[in-house]
Design a protein around this motif. Structure first.
Motif, PDB file in Angstrom:
ATOM      1  N   LYS A  65      -1.398  -6.890  -5.683  1.00 58.43           N
ATOM      2  CA  LYS A  65      -0.260  -5.976  -5.817  1.00 58.43           C
ATOM      3  C   LYS A  65       1.034  -6.631  -5.329  1.00 58.43           C
ATOM      4  O   LYS A  65       2.085  -6.470  -5.940  1.00 58.43           O
ATOM      5  CB  LYS A  65      -0.540  -4.674  -5.061  1.00 58.43           C
ATOM      6  CG  LYS A  65      -1.515  -3.780  -5.821  1.00 58.43           C
ATOM      7  CD  LYS A  65      -1.643  -2.412  -5.213  1.00 58.43           C
ATOM      8  CE  LYS A  65      -2.543  -2.449  -4.013  1.00 58.43           C
ATOM      9  NZ  LYS A  65      -2.773  -1.120  -3.431  1.00 58.43           N
ATOM     10  N   GLU A  73      -2.881  -1.669  -9.806  1.00 56.29           N
ATOM     11  CA  GLU A  73      -3.364  -0.604  -8.951  1.00 56.29           C
ATOM     12  C   GLU A  73      -4.506   0.168  -9.613  1.00 56.29           C
ATOM     13  O   GLU A  73      -5.487   0.550  -8.985  1.00 56.29           O
ATOM     14  CB  GLU A  73      -2.214   0.327  -8.630  1.00 56.29           C
ATOM     15  CG  GLU A  73      -2.539   1.246  -7.503  1.00 56.29           C
ATOM     16  CD  GLU A  73      -1.455   2.257  -7.318  1.00 56.29           C
ATOM     17  OE1 GLU A  73      -0.955   2.789  -8.327  1.00 56.29           O
ATOM     18  OE2 GLU A  73      -1.092   2.501  -6.170  1.00 56.29           O
ATOM     19  N   TYR A 120       2.679  -3.458 -11.785  1.00 57.39           N
ATOM     20  CA  TYR A 120       2.143  -3.017 -10.505  1.00 57.39           C
ATOM     21  C   TYR A 120       1.129  -1.894 -10.688  1.00 57.39           C
ATOM     22  O   TYR A 120       0.037  -1.909 -10.112  1.00 57.39           O
ATOM     23  CB  TYR A 120       3.305  -2.544  -9.632  1.00 57.39           C
ATOM     24  CG  TYR A 120       2.901  -2.155  -8.243  1.00 57.39           C
ATOM     25  CD1 TYR A 120       2.933  -3.081  -7.221  1.00 57.39           C
ATOM     26  CD2 TYR A 120       2.488  -0.866  -7.950  1.00 57.39           C
ATOM     27  CE1 TYR A 120       2.560  -2.744  -5.948  1.00 57.39           C
ATOM     28  CE2 TYR A 120       2.107  -0.511  -6.680  1.00 57.39           C
ATOM     29  CZ  TYR A 120       2.143  -1.453  -5.678  1.00 57.39           C
ATOM     30  OH  TYR A 120       1.765  -1.111  -4.411  1.00 57.39           O
ATOM     31  N   THR A 158       1.258   6.848  -6.856  1.00 56.55           N
ATOM     32  CA  THR A 158       0.247   7.755  -7.375  1.00 56.55           C
ATOM     33  C   THR A 158       0.502   9.194  -6.974  1.00 56.55           C
ATOM     34  O   THR A 158       0.328  10.094  -7.774  1.00 56.55           O
ATOM     35  CB  THR A 158      -1.154   7.359  -6.872  1.00 56.55           C
ATOM     36  OG1 THR A 158      -1.052   7.130  -5.471  1.00 56.55           O
ATOM     37  CG2 THR A 158      -1.651   6.143  -7.590  1.00 56.55           C
ATOM     38  N   SER A 166       0.820  -1.198   0.000  1.00 57.38           N
ATOM     39  CA  SER A 166       0.000   0.000   0.000  1.00 57.38           C
ATOM     40  C   SER A 166       0.859   1.254   0.000  1.00 57.38           C
ATOM     41  O   SER A 166       0.524   2.237  -0.638  1.00 57.38           O
ATOM     42  CB  SER A 166      -0.936  -0.002   1.204  1.00 57.38           C
ATOM     43  OG  SER A 166      -0.187  -0.017   2.375  1.00 57.38           O
ATOM     44  N   GLU A 224      -7.587  -1.750  -9.341  1.00 54.53           N
ATOM     45  CA  GLU A 224      -8.134  -1.632  -7.991  1.00 54.53           C
ATOM     46  C   GLU A 224      -9.010  -0.396  -7.878  1.00 54.53           C
ATOM     47  O   GLU A 224     -10.109  -0.433  -7.337  1.00 54.53           O
ATOM     48  CB  GLU A 224      -6.987  -1.557  -6.979  1.00 54.53           C
ATOM     49  CG  GLU A 224      -7.472  -1.433  -5.558  1.00 54.53           C
ATOM     50  CD  GLU A 224      -6.348  -1.201  -4.582  1.00 54.53           C
ATOM     51  OE1 GLU A 224      -5.272  -0.732  -5.014  1.00 54.53           O
ATOM     52  OE2 GLU A 224      -6.539  -1.484  -3.393  1.00 54.53           O
ATOM     53  N   LYS A 225      -8.530   0.705  -8.417  1.00 50.92           N
ATOM     54  CA  LYS A 225      -9.288   1.959  -8.360  1.00 50.92           C
ATOM     55  C   LYS A 225     -10.627   1.792  -9.059  1.00 50.92           C
ATOM     56  O   LYS A 225     -11.638   2.331  -8.619  1.00 50.92           O
ATOM     57  CB  LYS A 225      -8.490   3.079  -9.046  1.00 50.92           C
ATOM     58  CG  LYS A 225      -7.336   3.566  -8.227  1.00 50.92           C
ATOM     59  CD  LYS A 225      -7.371   5.085  -8.116  1.00 50.92           C
ATOM     60  CE  LYS A 225      -6.642   5.542  -6.876  1.00 50.92           C
ATOM     61  NZ  LYS A 225      -5.213   5.254  -6.927  1.00 50.92           N
ATOM     62  N   THR A 245      -4.836  -5.996  -2.453  1.00 54.18           N
ATOM     63  CA  THR A 245      -3.537  -5.919  -1.783  1.00 54.18           C
ATOM     64  C   THR A 245      -2.689  -7.121  -2.183  1.00 54.18           C
ATOM     65  O   THR A 245      -1.514  -6.978  -2.534  1.00 54.18           O
ATOM     66  CB  THR A 245      -3.728  -5.919  -0.261  1.00 54.18           C
ATOM     67  OG1 THR A 245      -4.582  -4.843   0.089  1.00 54.18           O
ATOM     68  CG2 THR A 245      -2.400  -5.770   0.448  1.00 54.18           C
ATOM     69  N   LYS A 257       1.810   1.920  -3.338  1.00 49.66           N
ATOM     70  CA  LYS A 257       0.714   2.526  -4.073  1.00 49.66           C
ATOM     71  C   LYS A 257       0.691   4.028  -3.858  1.00 49.66           C
ATOM     72  O   LYS A 257       0.606   4.798  -4.789  1.00 49.66           O
ATOM     73  CB  LYS A 257      -0.597   1.913  -3.604  1.00 49.66           C
ATOM     74  CG  LYS A 257      -1.798   2.513  -4.251  1.00 49.66           C
ATOM     75  CD  LYS A 257      -3.046   2.150  -3.474  1.00 49.66           C
ATOM     76  CE  LYS A 257      -3.162   3.001  -2.254  1.00 49.66           C
ATOM     77  NZ  LYS A 257      -4.219   2.578  -1.374  1.00 49.66           N
TER      78      LYS A 257
END
Lengths: 263, 299, 300
Positions: C228, C285, C281, C22, C15, C288-289, C225, C18
């Motif tokens: 990732k 991610e 990765y 971003t 995380s 996931e969003k 999670t 992540k």
């Protein structure tokens, strides 16, 4: 306790039975080529493990020792970096993005390169293990140092505690769970790193006899499988060792409390 | 209370403040019809332990400029038990944190035990109890209690003795070697009180210490707190949003109101000491509750 | 379950990765302000002047320059054939670009295929362990133990089983990604609010309905999670798997280049592997969003 242990033993036992059965089936019914290399009899592997336990223990110990030295160096360096990052915003801004990025990069891929640079099995094993340990430990330790909640810090502030006291009495103990989760992630990786270097060329270590028995071919398949098992056991042992140390050093954590009863 | 003549000379200016307070009290009382007398000679004899003058606190958030406290002036006498009472957002906790020098006011002066708030903190003049016990998980109960002593460099044998003595005081004999998680919420808060008392502070600052506990535990701890106070004789500033709790505990209740946070009334609690559980059911108690509630509605 | 803790903590790395990926500027700074005296100051004027971006960039450039002018070589007494210069690596990438690109694709395919199979298996194990806790729990422990097995020990066995094609690496990746998914997904399905469970019971919902409406939804953040974590782990598994028994792929080229002392080419493999790893990765991610907009970690 019994509720958990019993199913686990049943699982392990069942797995071994299935293994033995499939092995027999491959050899006698399907008659696949290299059947024993693909899945040897459990009892044969166990016998080999027993027979060569001296050698396996010695070589496994060498691997474990090298991984351990690198692991310790990497862990200490990781803790130092985490403390520096928690102390200085500049160092944090400098190092944090790289620490995170390093988690996304296939670190183990560096093994041949480091071996190429150092050309010394001992040193490169230690470097790889240390390098693999470094970042998970640094990141988790940093998270631990940050996990201290505000009132706990204010309490220290109300006692007019010196900065070193805040670290020593509050932040370090509070960071121990984070540190140990980093160590538990890193320990099996460090063993993997050490074995990887051994496979690329070394004199001692479990990886060396693994490779040797692989090249000797089907006649050494039981020994090969034994080395694989020893490698796996080393990885698990490193994890268990860290869990044990955690229990000794930081026994107050919620996971270690007896369930039920008190609540 | 001791009446010391030299104190009286020193506290001339303070006496004036007291007269002012007395007038406020008289006004409140005449408004609500609560009977009660203020012994002037007694009040004038008290020296101020905590003094706030025109204290102002502004916060800067991303969107707005918040005035958390506006022109708060108050005095708390030595050995007095006062409550800061008000709804959430009235700045009562902010006020306490100013006294503890956990935050610095944007205006005005805070004097604690004759020093600036910062000096008082450095000299360890107060002990503090937060809303949550804030016990360190990795320390046994006794080591949590002796944490401040450890930081002051007190010898280990003395520390251990002190811990046992304090555990006795808060009624937790036999829990010295337990870890915090092995204690109930009420017991944890009692450990926190013992910890705050460990360096024998002149002042005890308590920020809604019992608000997370159930009503029964809270009432029992209220009584225990008073008996502890009786033994240690320190000044206590107690933040709460419970009207009965503030009345039961205090000599005086400072009523605060929000937007902006300010002191809106000071109510004397004439209930005799020692206070007993039965007093909670007395007509006088209910009158005081009604009176304080009125003072909120007037705002 | 002791082994739960291995993977339990990995999410942090994932995380935090992540966050940094971003929004490197804000999130690295958002530590709790521990000093009560400190007031938050108004935020930065421009994104690019922020020290959170400038500092690491400068450090990276400085590092490359020092490397290029052979400071490290002098410091550690290294020869250029041991540690190639950045310019030589860049040149190697340019010279072998099409080869490197096709090998990257090959390795990435192994990683993705293996990860999908491994994650699917992990998810099934988690479902079983949640549905039948007493007996399914044991399988979780076994899978967690598998997680501690060194990848390199798996390589020769998988080679025997699946030959030296894509299959054997995919199998290695499957084995290494299963545990993280199983344990995380199990945590997500087990960590259901007891009251939400009572609510389902009050609706007289059966086991399948509880899974469909509650447990699977609840496990999604945990599943991502794990995905990732697995994105990174799968690249490592694929590359390490290629070290020994392969005739294609970045790992093969890497170890082969080192053997014949073509250091710059070896380094260029690492560079591409790193880029591929980060891209993989970031894609996970991104997914996931898209999939869990409702979760608190997605709110600003």
């Amino acid at each position: 306790m019994r509720d958990r242990v019993l199913p686990l033993f049943v699982w392990i036992f069942g797995l071994l039975v299935v293994w033995e059965a499939v092995s027999w089936w491959l050899l006698n019914v399907a008659k696949t080529p290299l059947a024993q290399s693909k899945l040897p009899y459990v009892h044969e592997v166990a016998a080999t493990l027993w027979k060569y336990s001296g050698t396996l223990l010695k070589e496994g110990g060498a691997t474990f020792g090298n991984a351990g030295v690198g692991f310790l160096i990497g862990a200490v360096a990781g803790v130092v970096l985490a403390v520096l990052m928690s102390l200085s915003k500049t160092i944090e801004q400098l190092a944090f993005p790289y620490a995170v990025a390093s988690q996304m990069i296939p670190i183990l891929g560096l093994a041949p390169i480091i071996y190429g640079i150092v050309r010394d099995e001992q040193v490169s094993r230690i470097i790889i293990s240390g390098y693999i340990t470094f970042f998970p430990v640094a990141l988790n330790m940093l998270r631990g140092l940050r996990s201290v909640d505000l009132p706990a810090v204010e309490l220290m502030h109300s006692y007019a505690a010196k900065p070193w006291a805040v670290y020593w009495k509050l932040r370090f103990p509070a960071a121990l769970p984070g540190l140990f989760s980093g160590l538990k992630i890193a320990a099996p990786l460090a063993v993997t790193g050490a074995i990887l270097v051994e496979l690329m060329g070394a004199q001692h270590g479990i990886g060396v006899i693994m490779l040797r028995n692989l090249y000797y071919g089907p006649s050494h398949t039981y020994m090969f499988w034994s080395t694989v098992l020893v490698g796996a056991l080393l990885g698990m042992a490193s994890y268990w060792l860290m869990s044990l140390v955690e229990r000794l050093v930081a026994p107050w954590q919620p996971e270690f409390r007896p369930k039920g009863g008190s609540r | 209370m001791l009446v010391n003549p030299t104190w009286m000379k020193e506290s001339n200016r303070y006496a004036r403040t007291c007269v002012m307070l007395y007038n406020i009290n008289k006004k409140i009382k005449s408004d609500s019809g609560v009977k009660g007398e203020l012994d002037m000679s007694l009040v004038a004899a008290r020296i101020p332990e905590i003094q706030l003058q025109n204290v102002e606190m502004r916060y800067q958030t991303d969107t707005a400029d918040v005035l958390a406290l506006h022109q708060v002036s108050l005095d708390i006498a030595k050995g007095e038990f006062v409550s800061l009472l008000g709804p959430s957002g009235c700045g009562k906790t902010t006020l306490l944190r100013l006294m503890a020098d956990l935050i610095t006011p944007t205006g005005g002066d805070v004097t604690v035990a004759g020093k600036s708030a910062r000096e008082a903190r450095l000299a360890q003049k107060y002990g503090i109890v937060f809303q949550s016990p804030v016990l360190y998980d990795w320390r046994k109960v006794k080591h949590n209690i002796t944490l401040p002593l450890e930081l002051m460099g007190v010898k280990k044998s003395i520390r251990e003795d002190k811990a046992l003595e304090l555990l006795d005081l808060v009624g937790l004999q036999g829990f010295a070697d337990k870890y915090p998680w092995q204690l109930s919420g009420g017991m944890q808060q009692r450990v926190a009180i013992a910890r705050a008392l460990s360096m024998e502070p002149e002042i005890l600052l308590m920020d809604e210490p019992f608000s997370a506990l159930d009503e029964f535990t809270r009432e029992r701890l209220n009584e225990e707190l008073l008996s502890v106070w009786n033994k240690v004789q320190s000044t206590i500033v107690f933040v709460t949003h419970s009207i009965p709790e503030s009345i039961f505990l205090s000599d005086r209740v400072f009523v605060l109101s929000p937007h902006p946070g300010r002191l809106s009334a000071i109510v004397d609690i004439p209930l005799p000491r020692p206070r007993t559980a039965e007093m909670r059911n007395s007509p006088q108690f209910f009158e005081l509750i009604a009176h304080i509630r009125d003072s909120f509605e007037g705002v | 379950m002791e082994s739960n803790t291995t993977v339990r903590d990995i999410p942090f790395i994932a995380s935090s990765g992540k966050e940094a990926a971003t929004a490197p500027i804000t999130s690295t700074n958002n530590e709790i302000t521990t000093d009560p005296d400190k007031r938050r100051s108004p935020r930065r004027p421009s994104k690019w002047l922020n020290p959170g971006v400038i500092l690491p960039l400068l450090a990276g450039v400085l590092f490359l320059i020092l490397w290029e002018v052979q400071v490290f070589h002098k410091l550690f007494d290294l020869k250029k054939y041991q540690l190639p210069l950045p310019s030589a690596i860049a040149e190697a990438i340019r010279d072998h670009f099409s080869l490197l690109l096709s090998y990257t694709g090959y390795t990435l395919t192994e990683a993705v295929v293996g990860m999908l199979i491994g994650s699917a298996c992990g998810l099934l194990i988690a479902l079983a362990a949640t549905a039948w806790p007493r007996w399914g729990g044991g399988s979780l422990t076994l899978v967690a133990a598998l997680n501690a097995v060194p990848i390199v020990a798996l390589a020769p066995i998988m080679n025997l089983w699946f030959g030296d094609g894509i299959g054997s690496r995919a199998a290695i990746v499957t084995a290494t990604t299963m545990a993280a998914m199983a344990i995380n997904a199990y945590k997500g399905m087990a960590a259901v609010d007891p009251l939400a469970l009572d609510l389902m019971h009050s609706y007289a919902a059966g086991k399948p309905a509880v899974f469909r409406y509650l447990r699977i939804q609840n496990s999604l953040p945990y599943v991502f999670t794990a995905l990732k974590i697995n994105a990174t782990a799968s690249m490592i598994g694929a590359i390490v798997g290629e070290f020994f028994f392969s005739s294609r792929g970045l790992g093969y080229l890497l170890s082969n280049s080192i053997k014949v002392a073509k250091m710059p080419l070896g380094w260029s493999c690492i560079v591409l592997a790193a880029i591929a790893g980060v891209l993989f990765y970031l894609i996970v991610e991104r997914l996931e969003k898209v999939f869990i907009k409702w979760h608190s970690s997605q709110r600003s």
